[in-house]
Enzyme design. Structure first.
Site, PDB file in Angstrom:
ATOM      1  N   SER A 240      30.618  38.245  46.624  1.00 48.06           N
ATOM      2  CA  SER A 240      31.743  38.148  47.547  1.00 48.06           C
ATOM      3  C   SER A 240      31.660  39.172  48.665  1.00 48.06           C
ATOM      4  O   SER A 240      32.317  39.025  49.690  1.00 48.06           O
ATOM      5  CB  SER A 240      33.065  38.303  46.791  1.00 48.06           C
ATOM      6  OG  SER A 240      33.179  39.595  46.229  1.00 48.06           O
ATOM      7  N   ALA A 267      39.114  43.166  41.869  1.00 50.38           N
ATOM      8  CA  ALA A 267      38.060  43.358  40.869  1.00 50.38           C
ATOM      9  C   ALA A 267      36.976  42.276  40.977  1.00 50.38           C
ATOM     10  O   ALA A 267      37.282  41.115  41.260  1.00 50.38           O
ATOM     11  CB  ALA A 267      38.676  43.347  39.473  1.00 50.38           C
ATOM     12  N   PRO A 268      35.706  42.647  40.808  1.00 47.93           N
ATOM     13  CA  PRO A 268      35.186  43.982  40.457  1.00 47.93           C
ATOM     14  C   PRO A 268      34.966  44.915  41.645  1.00 47.93           C
ATOM     15  O   PRO A 268      34.434  46.016  41.478  1.00 47.93           O
ATOM     16  CB  PRO A 268      33.844  43.659  39.788  1.00 47.93           C
ATOM     17  CG  PRO A 268      33.388  42.425  40.505  1.00 47.93           C
ATOM     18  CD  PRO A 268      34.638  41.633  40.798  1.00 47.93           C
ATOM     19  N   GLY A 269      35.337  44.492  42.856  1.00 50.44           N
ATOM     20  CA  GLY A 269      35.301  45.428  43.974  1.00 50.44           C
ATOM     21  C   GLY A 269      34.433  45.045  45.139  1.00 50.44           C
ATOM     22  O   GLY A 269      34.149  45.887  45.992  1.00 50.44           O
ATOM     23  N   GLY A 270      33.999  43.775  45.225  1.00 52.92           N
ATOM     24  CA  GLY A 270      33.106  43.370  46.314  1.00 52.92           C
ATOM     25  C   GLY A 270      33.706  43.571  47.689  1.00 52.92           C
ATOM     26  O   GLY A 270      33.055  44.120  48.587  1.00 52.92           O
ATOM     27  N   ASP A 286      44.558  44.725  41.391  1.00 53.77           N
ATOM     28  CA  ASP A 286      44.000  43.804  40.391  1.00 53.77           C
ATOM     29  C   ASP A 286      44.199  44.405  39.003  1.00 53.77           C
ATOM     30  O   ASP A 286      43.933  45.598  38.811  1.00 53.77           O
ATOM     31  CB  ASP A 286      42.508  43.561  40.637  1.00 53.77           C
ATOM     32  CG  ASP A 286      42.013  42.294  39.961  1.00 53.77           C
ATOM     33  OD1 ASP A 286      42.131  42.184  38.728  1.00 53.77           O
ATOM     34  OD2 ASP A 286      41.515  41.396  40.664  1.00 53.77           O
ATOM     35  N   ASP A 322      41.362  37.499  47.863  1.00 57.37           N
ATOM     36  CA  ASP A 322      40.330  36.624  47.313  1.00 57.37           C
ATOM     37  C   ASP A 322      40.626  36.447  45.829  1.00 57.37           C
ATOM     38  O   ASP A 322      40.149  37.215  44.994  1.00 57.37           O
ATOM     39  CB  ASP A 322      38.938  37.226  47.528  1.00 57.37           C
ATOM     40  CG  ASP A 322      37.826  36.305  47.032  1.00 57.37           C
ATOM     41  OD1 ASP A 322      38.081  35.101  46.900  1.00 57.37           O
ATOM     42  OD2 ASP A 322      36.705  36.804  46.797  1.00 57.37           O
ATOM     43  N   LYS A 351      40.585  29.027  47.317  1.00 55.84           N
ATOM     44  CA  LYS A 351      39.812  28.120  46.474  1.00 55.84           C
ATOM     45  C   LYS A 351      40.375  26.704  46.632  1.00 55.84           C
ATOM     46  O   LYS A 351      41.590  26.513  46.691  1.00 55.84           O
ATOM     47  CB  LYS A 351      39.893  28.540  45.009  1.00 55.84           C
ATOM     48  CG  LYS A 351      39.689  30.024  44.764  1.00 55.84           C
ATOM     49  CD  LYS A 351      38.403  30.568  45.365  1.00 55.84           C
ATOM     50  CE  LYS A 351      38.342  32.083  45.168  1.00 55.84           C
ATOM     51  NZ  LYS A 351      37.180  32.678  45.857  1.00 55.84           N
TER      52      LYS A 351
END
Length: 396
Positions: A240, A267-270, A286, A322, A351
């Site tokens: 991402s 999460a996970p932090g992109g 998150d 996101d 999405k």
């Protein structure tokens, strides 16, 4: 003791997915038929096949490319946006529509189109010099031009990448000889040049090519075929990160040093990783964990709570989102941020459902714009997007 014999069923021979035949659309009066037949491999290991195109279209039609599998979504969007003629998918990642939209909206506003152009001519790849002369006649008043030759982003189209490079070299040399007085630029330099033109060529097969010319201001993308492959340095927490970096390039602006960003669904932090790389301060929201080094970054505050319940203590510069939630629920959340003026700028990833994707995108935009405060909301299925689209907008 004799062993019992078991009948063995004969193996069913599978056809290669790229060898499926496309039913030809109905003919339209006055249009030419360009047929490119699939080449089938006779070996056990399947050789790459060429795009199987059986289409009826002529010069003056629009040729559009999209993500493979999004052809129906693009056709639906063209219908919803009131383009004058019915669109048809002519091959994986390729759509043709005969006329422009009735309301005059530019092609660059299409969500599911990565790239495209109005067809000026269709030529044989071995007829480079005649094609270059025709293009040169259309470029006489240009102050400069850039040339891009691309293939549709499909398994069959990508098999023509070597032919595309050869054609770009040959066509580029022929154009330079025909227009020695007109400068040649890179596509990314075109927006800063008045009168610059983008010359595009899409390989329909190893024998046929469609060509067109447009201004940089009208171009859907400045990347060949709309494939903007971005690079983000360092060990990425997720794919991402590339998705956000491409979104910021498409938006045309990015967080500045010290600007405050909220990252919903971090999460996970992109996305937080990318924002820190731009020098921003980030509130990452998150319940899940961030990667250790990102959580420990001095510019990051991790709020381990549900994004739908979080409310900022101060107005933020940017809202990023996101999350893998239903699109209309996410749209309602983003609308709340707009109504409360909790952020000035928006970048979000939505999405999409399995069906009616174009309709859902339009409904999401309506939710954000109708009384929610977000202005100039745009949507695009970017190169690094999958079954999703990216949105951007701002609050005045």
């Amino acid at each position: 003791m004799a062993m019992k014999r078991t009948a063995i069923k004969p193996r069913t021979r599978r056809r290669h997915p790229d060898a499926r035949k496309v039913a030809p659309p109905k003919a339209h009066q006055g249009q030419h038929v360009h047929k490119v037949h699939t080449v089938h491999s006779v070996n056990k290991v399947h050789a790459p096949v060429q795009p199987q195109i059986t289409a009826r279209f002529a010069t003056g039609a629009w040729l559009l490319t999209c993500r493979e599998g999004s052809e129906r979504d693009l056709c639906d969007e063209l219908l919803l946006r009131r383009w004058q003629q019915r669109a048809q998918a002519i091959a994986p990642a390729l759509v043709v529509v005969a006329g422009p939209p009735q309301n005059g909206s530019p092609a660059r506003e299409l969500t599911f189109a990565r790239q495209g152009f109005k067809i000026a001519l269709i030529s044989h790849v071995d007829s480079v010099e005649p094609a270059a002369r025709q293009l040169a006649a259309l470029l006489q008043r240009a102050t400069g031009y850039a040339l891009q030759v691309w293939t549709p982003d499909s398994s069959a189209g990508n098999a023509l990448s070597a032919e595309a490079r050869s054609l770009e070299n040959a066509l580029g040399s022929a154009l330079a000889a025909a227009l020695p007085q007109v400068p040649i630029w890179t596509a990314t330099a075109l927006p800063g040049q008045v009168g610059g033109r983008l010359v595009q060529a899409c390989l329909l097969s190893d024998q046929r090519v469609a060509l067109g010319i447009d201004s940089a201001a009208n171009a859907i993308s400045l990347a060949p075929g709309g494939r903007n492959r971005v690079h983000v340095p360092g060990p990425l927490p997720s794919r991402s990160a590339r998705k956000l970096e491409e979104a910021l390039q498409w938006f045309g602006t990015a967080p500045g040093k010290g600007e405050l960003c909220v990252d919903l669904g971090a999460a996970p932090g992109g996305w937080t990783y990318v924002l820190c790389g731009h020098g921003a301060k980030v509130i990452a929201v998150d319940p899940g964990a961030l990667r250790d080094d990102i959580a420990a970054h001095r510019a990051v505050i991790h709020k381990r709570q549900n994004a739908f319940q979080f409310e900022p203590e101060e107005t933020c510069d940017w809202l990023f989102c996101d999350m893998a939630y239903r699109p209309l629920e996410v749209a309602a959340l983003l609308a709340k941020w707009g109504r409360n003026r909790w952020a000035r700028l928006l970048v979000a990833n939505i999405k999409l459902p399995m069906t009616k994707k174009a309709e859902i995108v339009m409904r999401v935009k309506e939710i954000l714009e109708a009384g929610a405060g977000w202005k100039n909301v745009r949507a695009k299925q970017l190169y690094h997007d999958r079954d999703e689209v990216t949105l951007c907008g701002y609050v005045t």
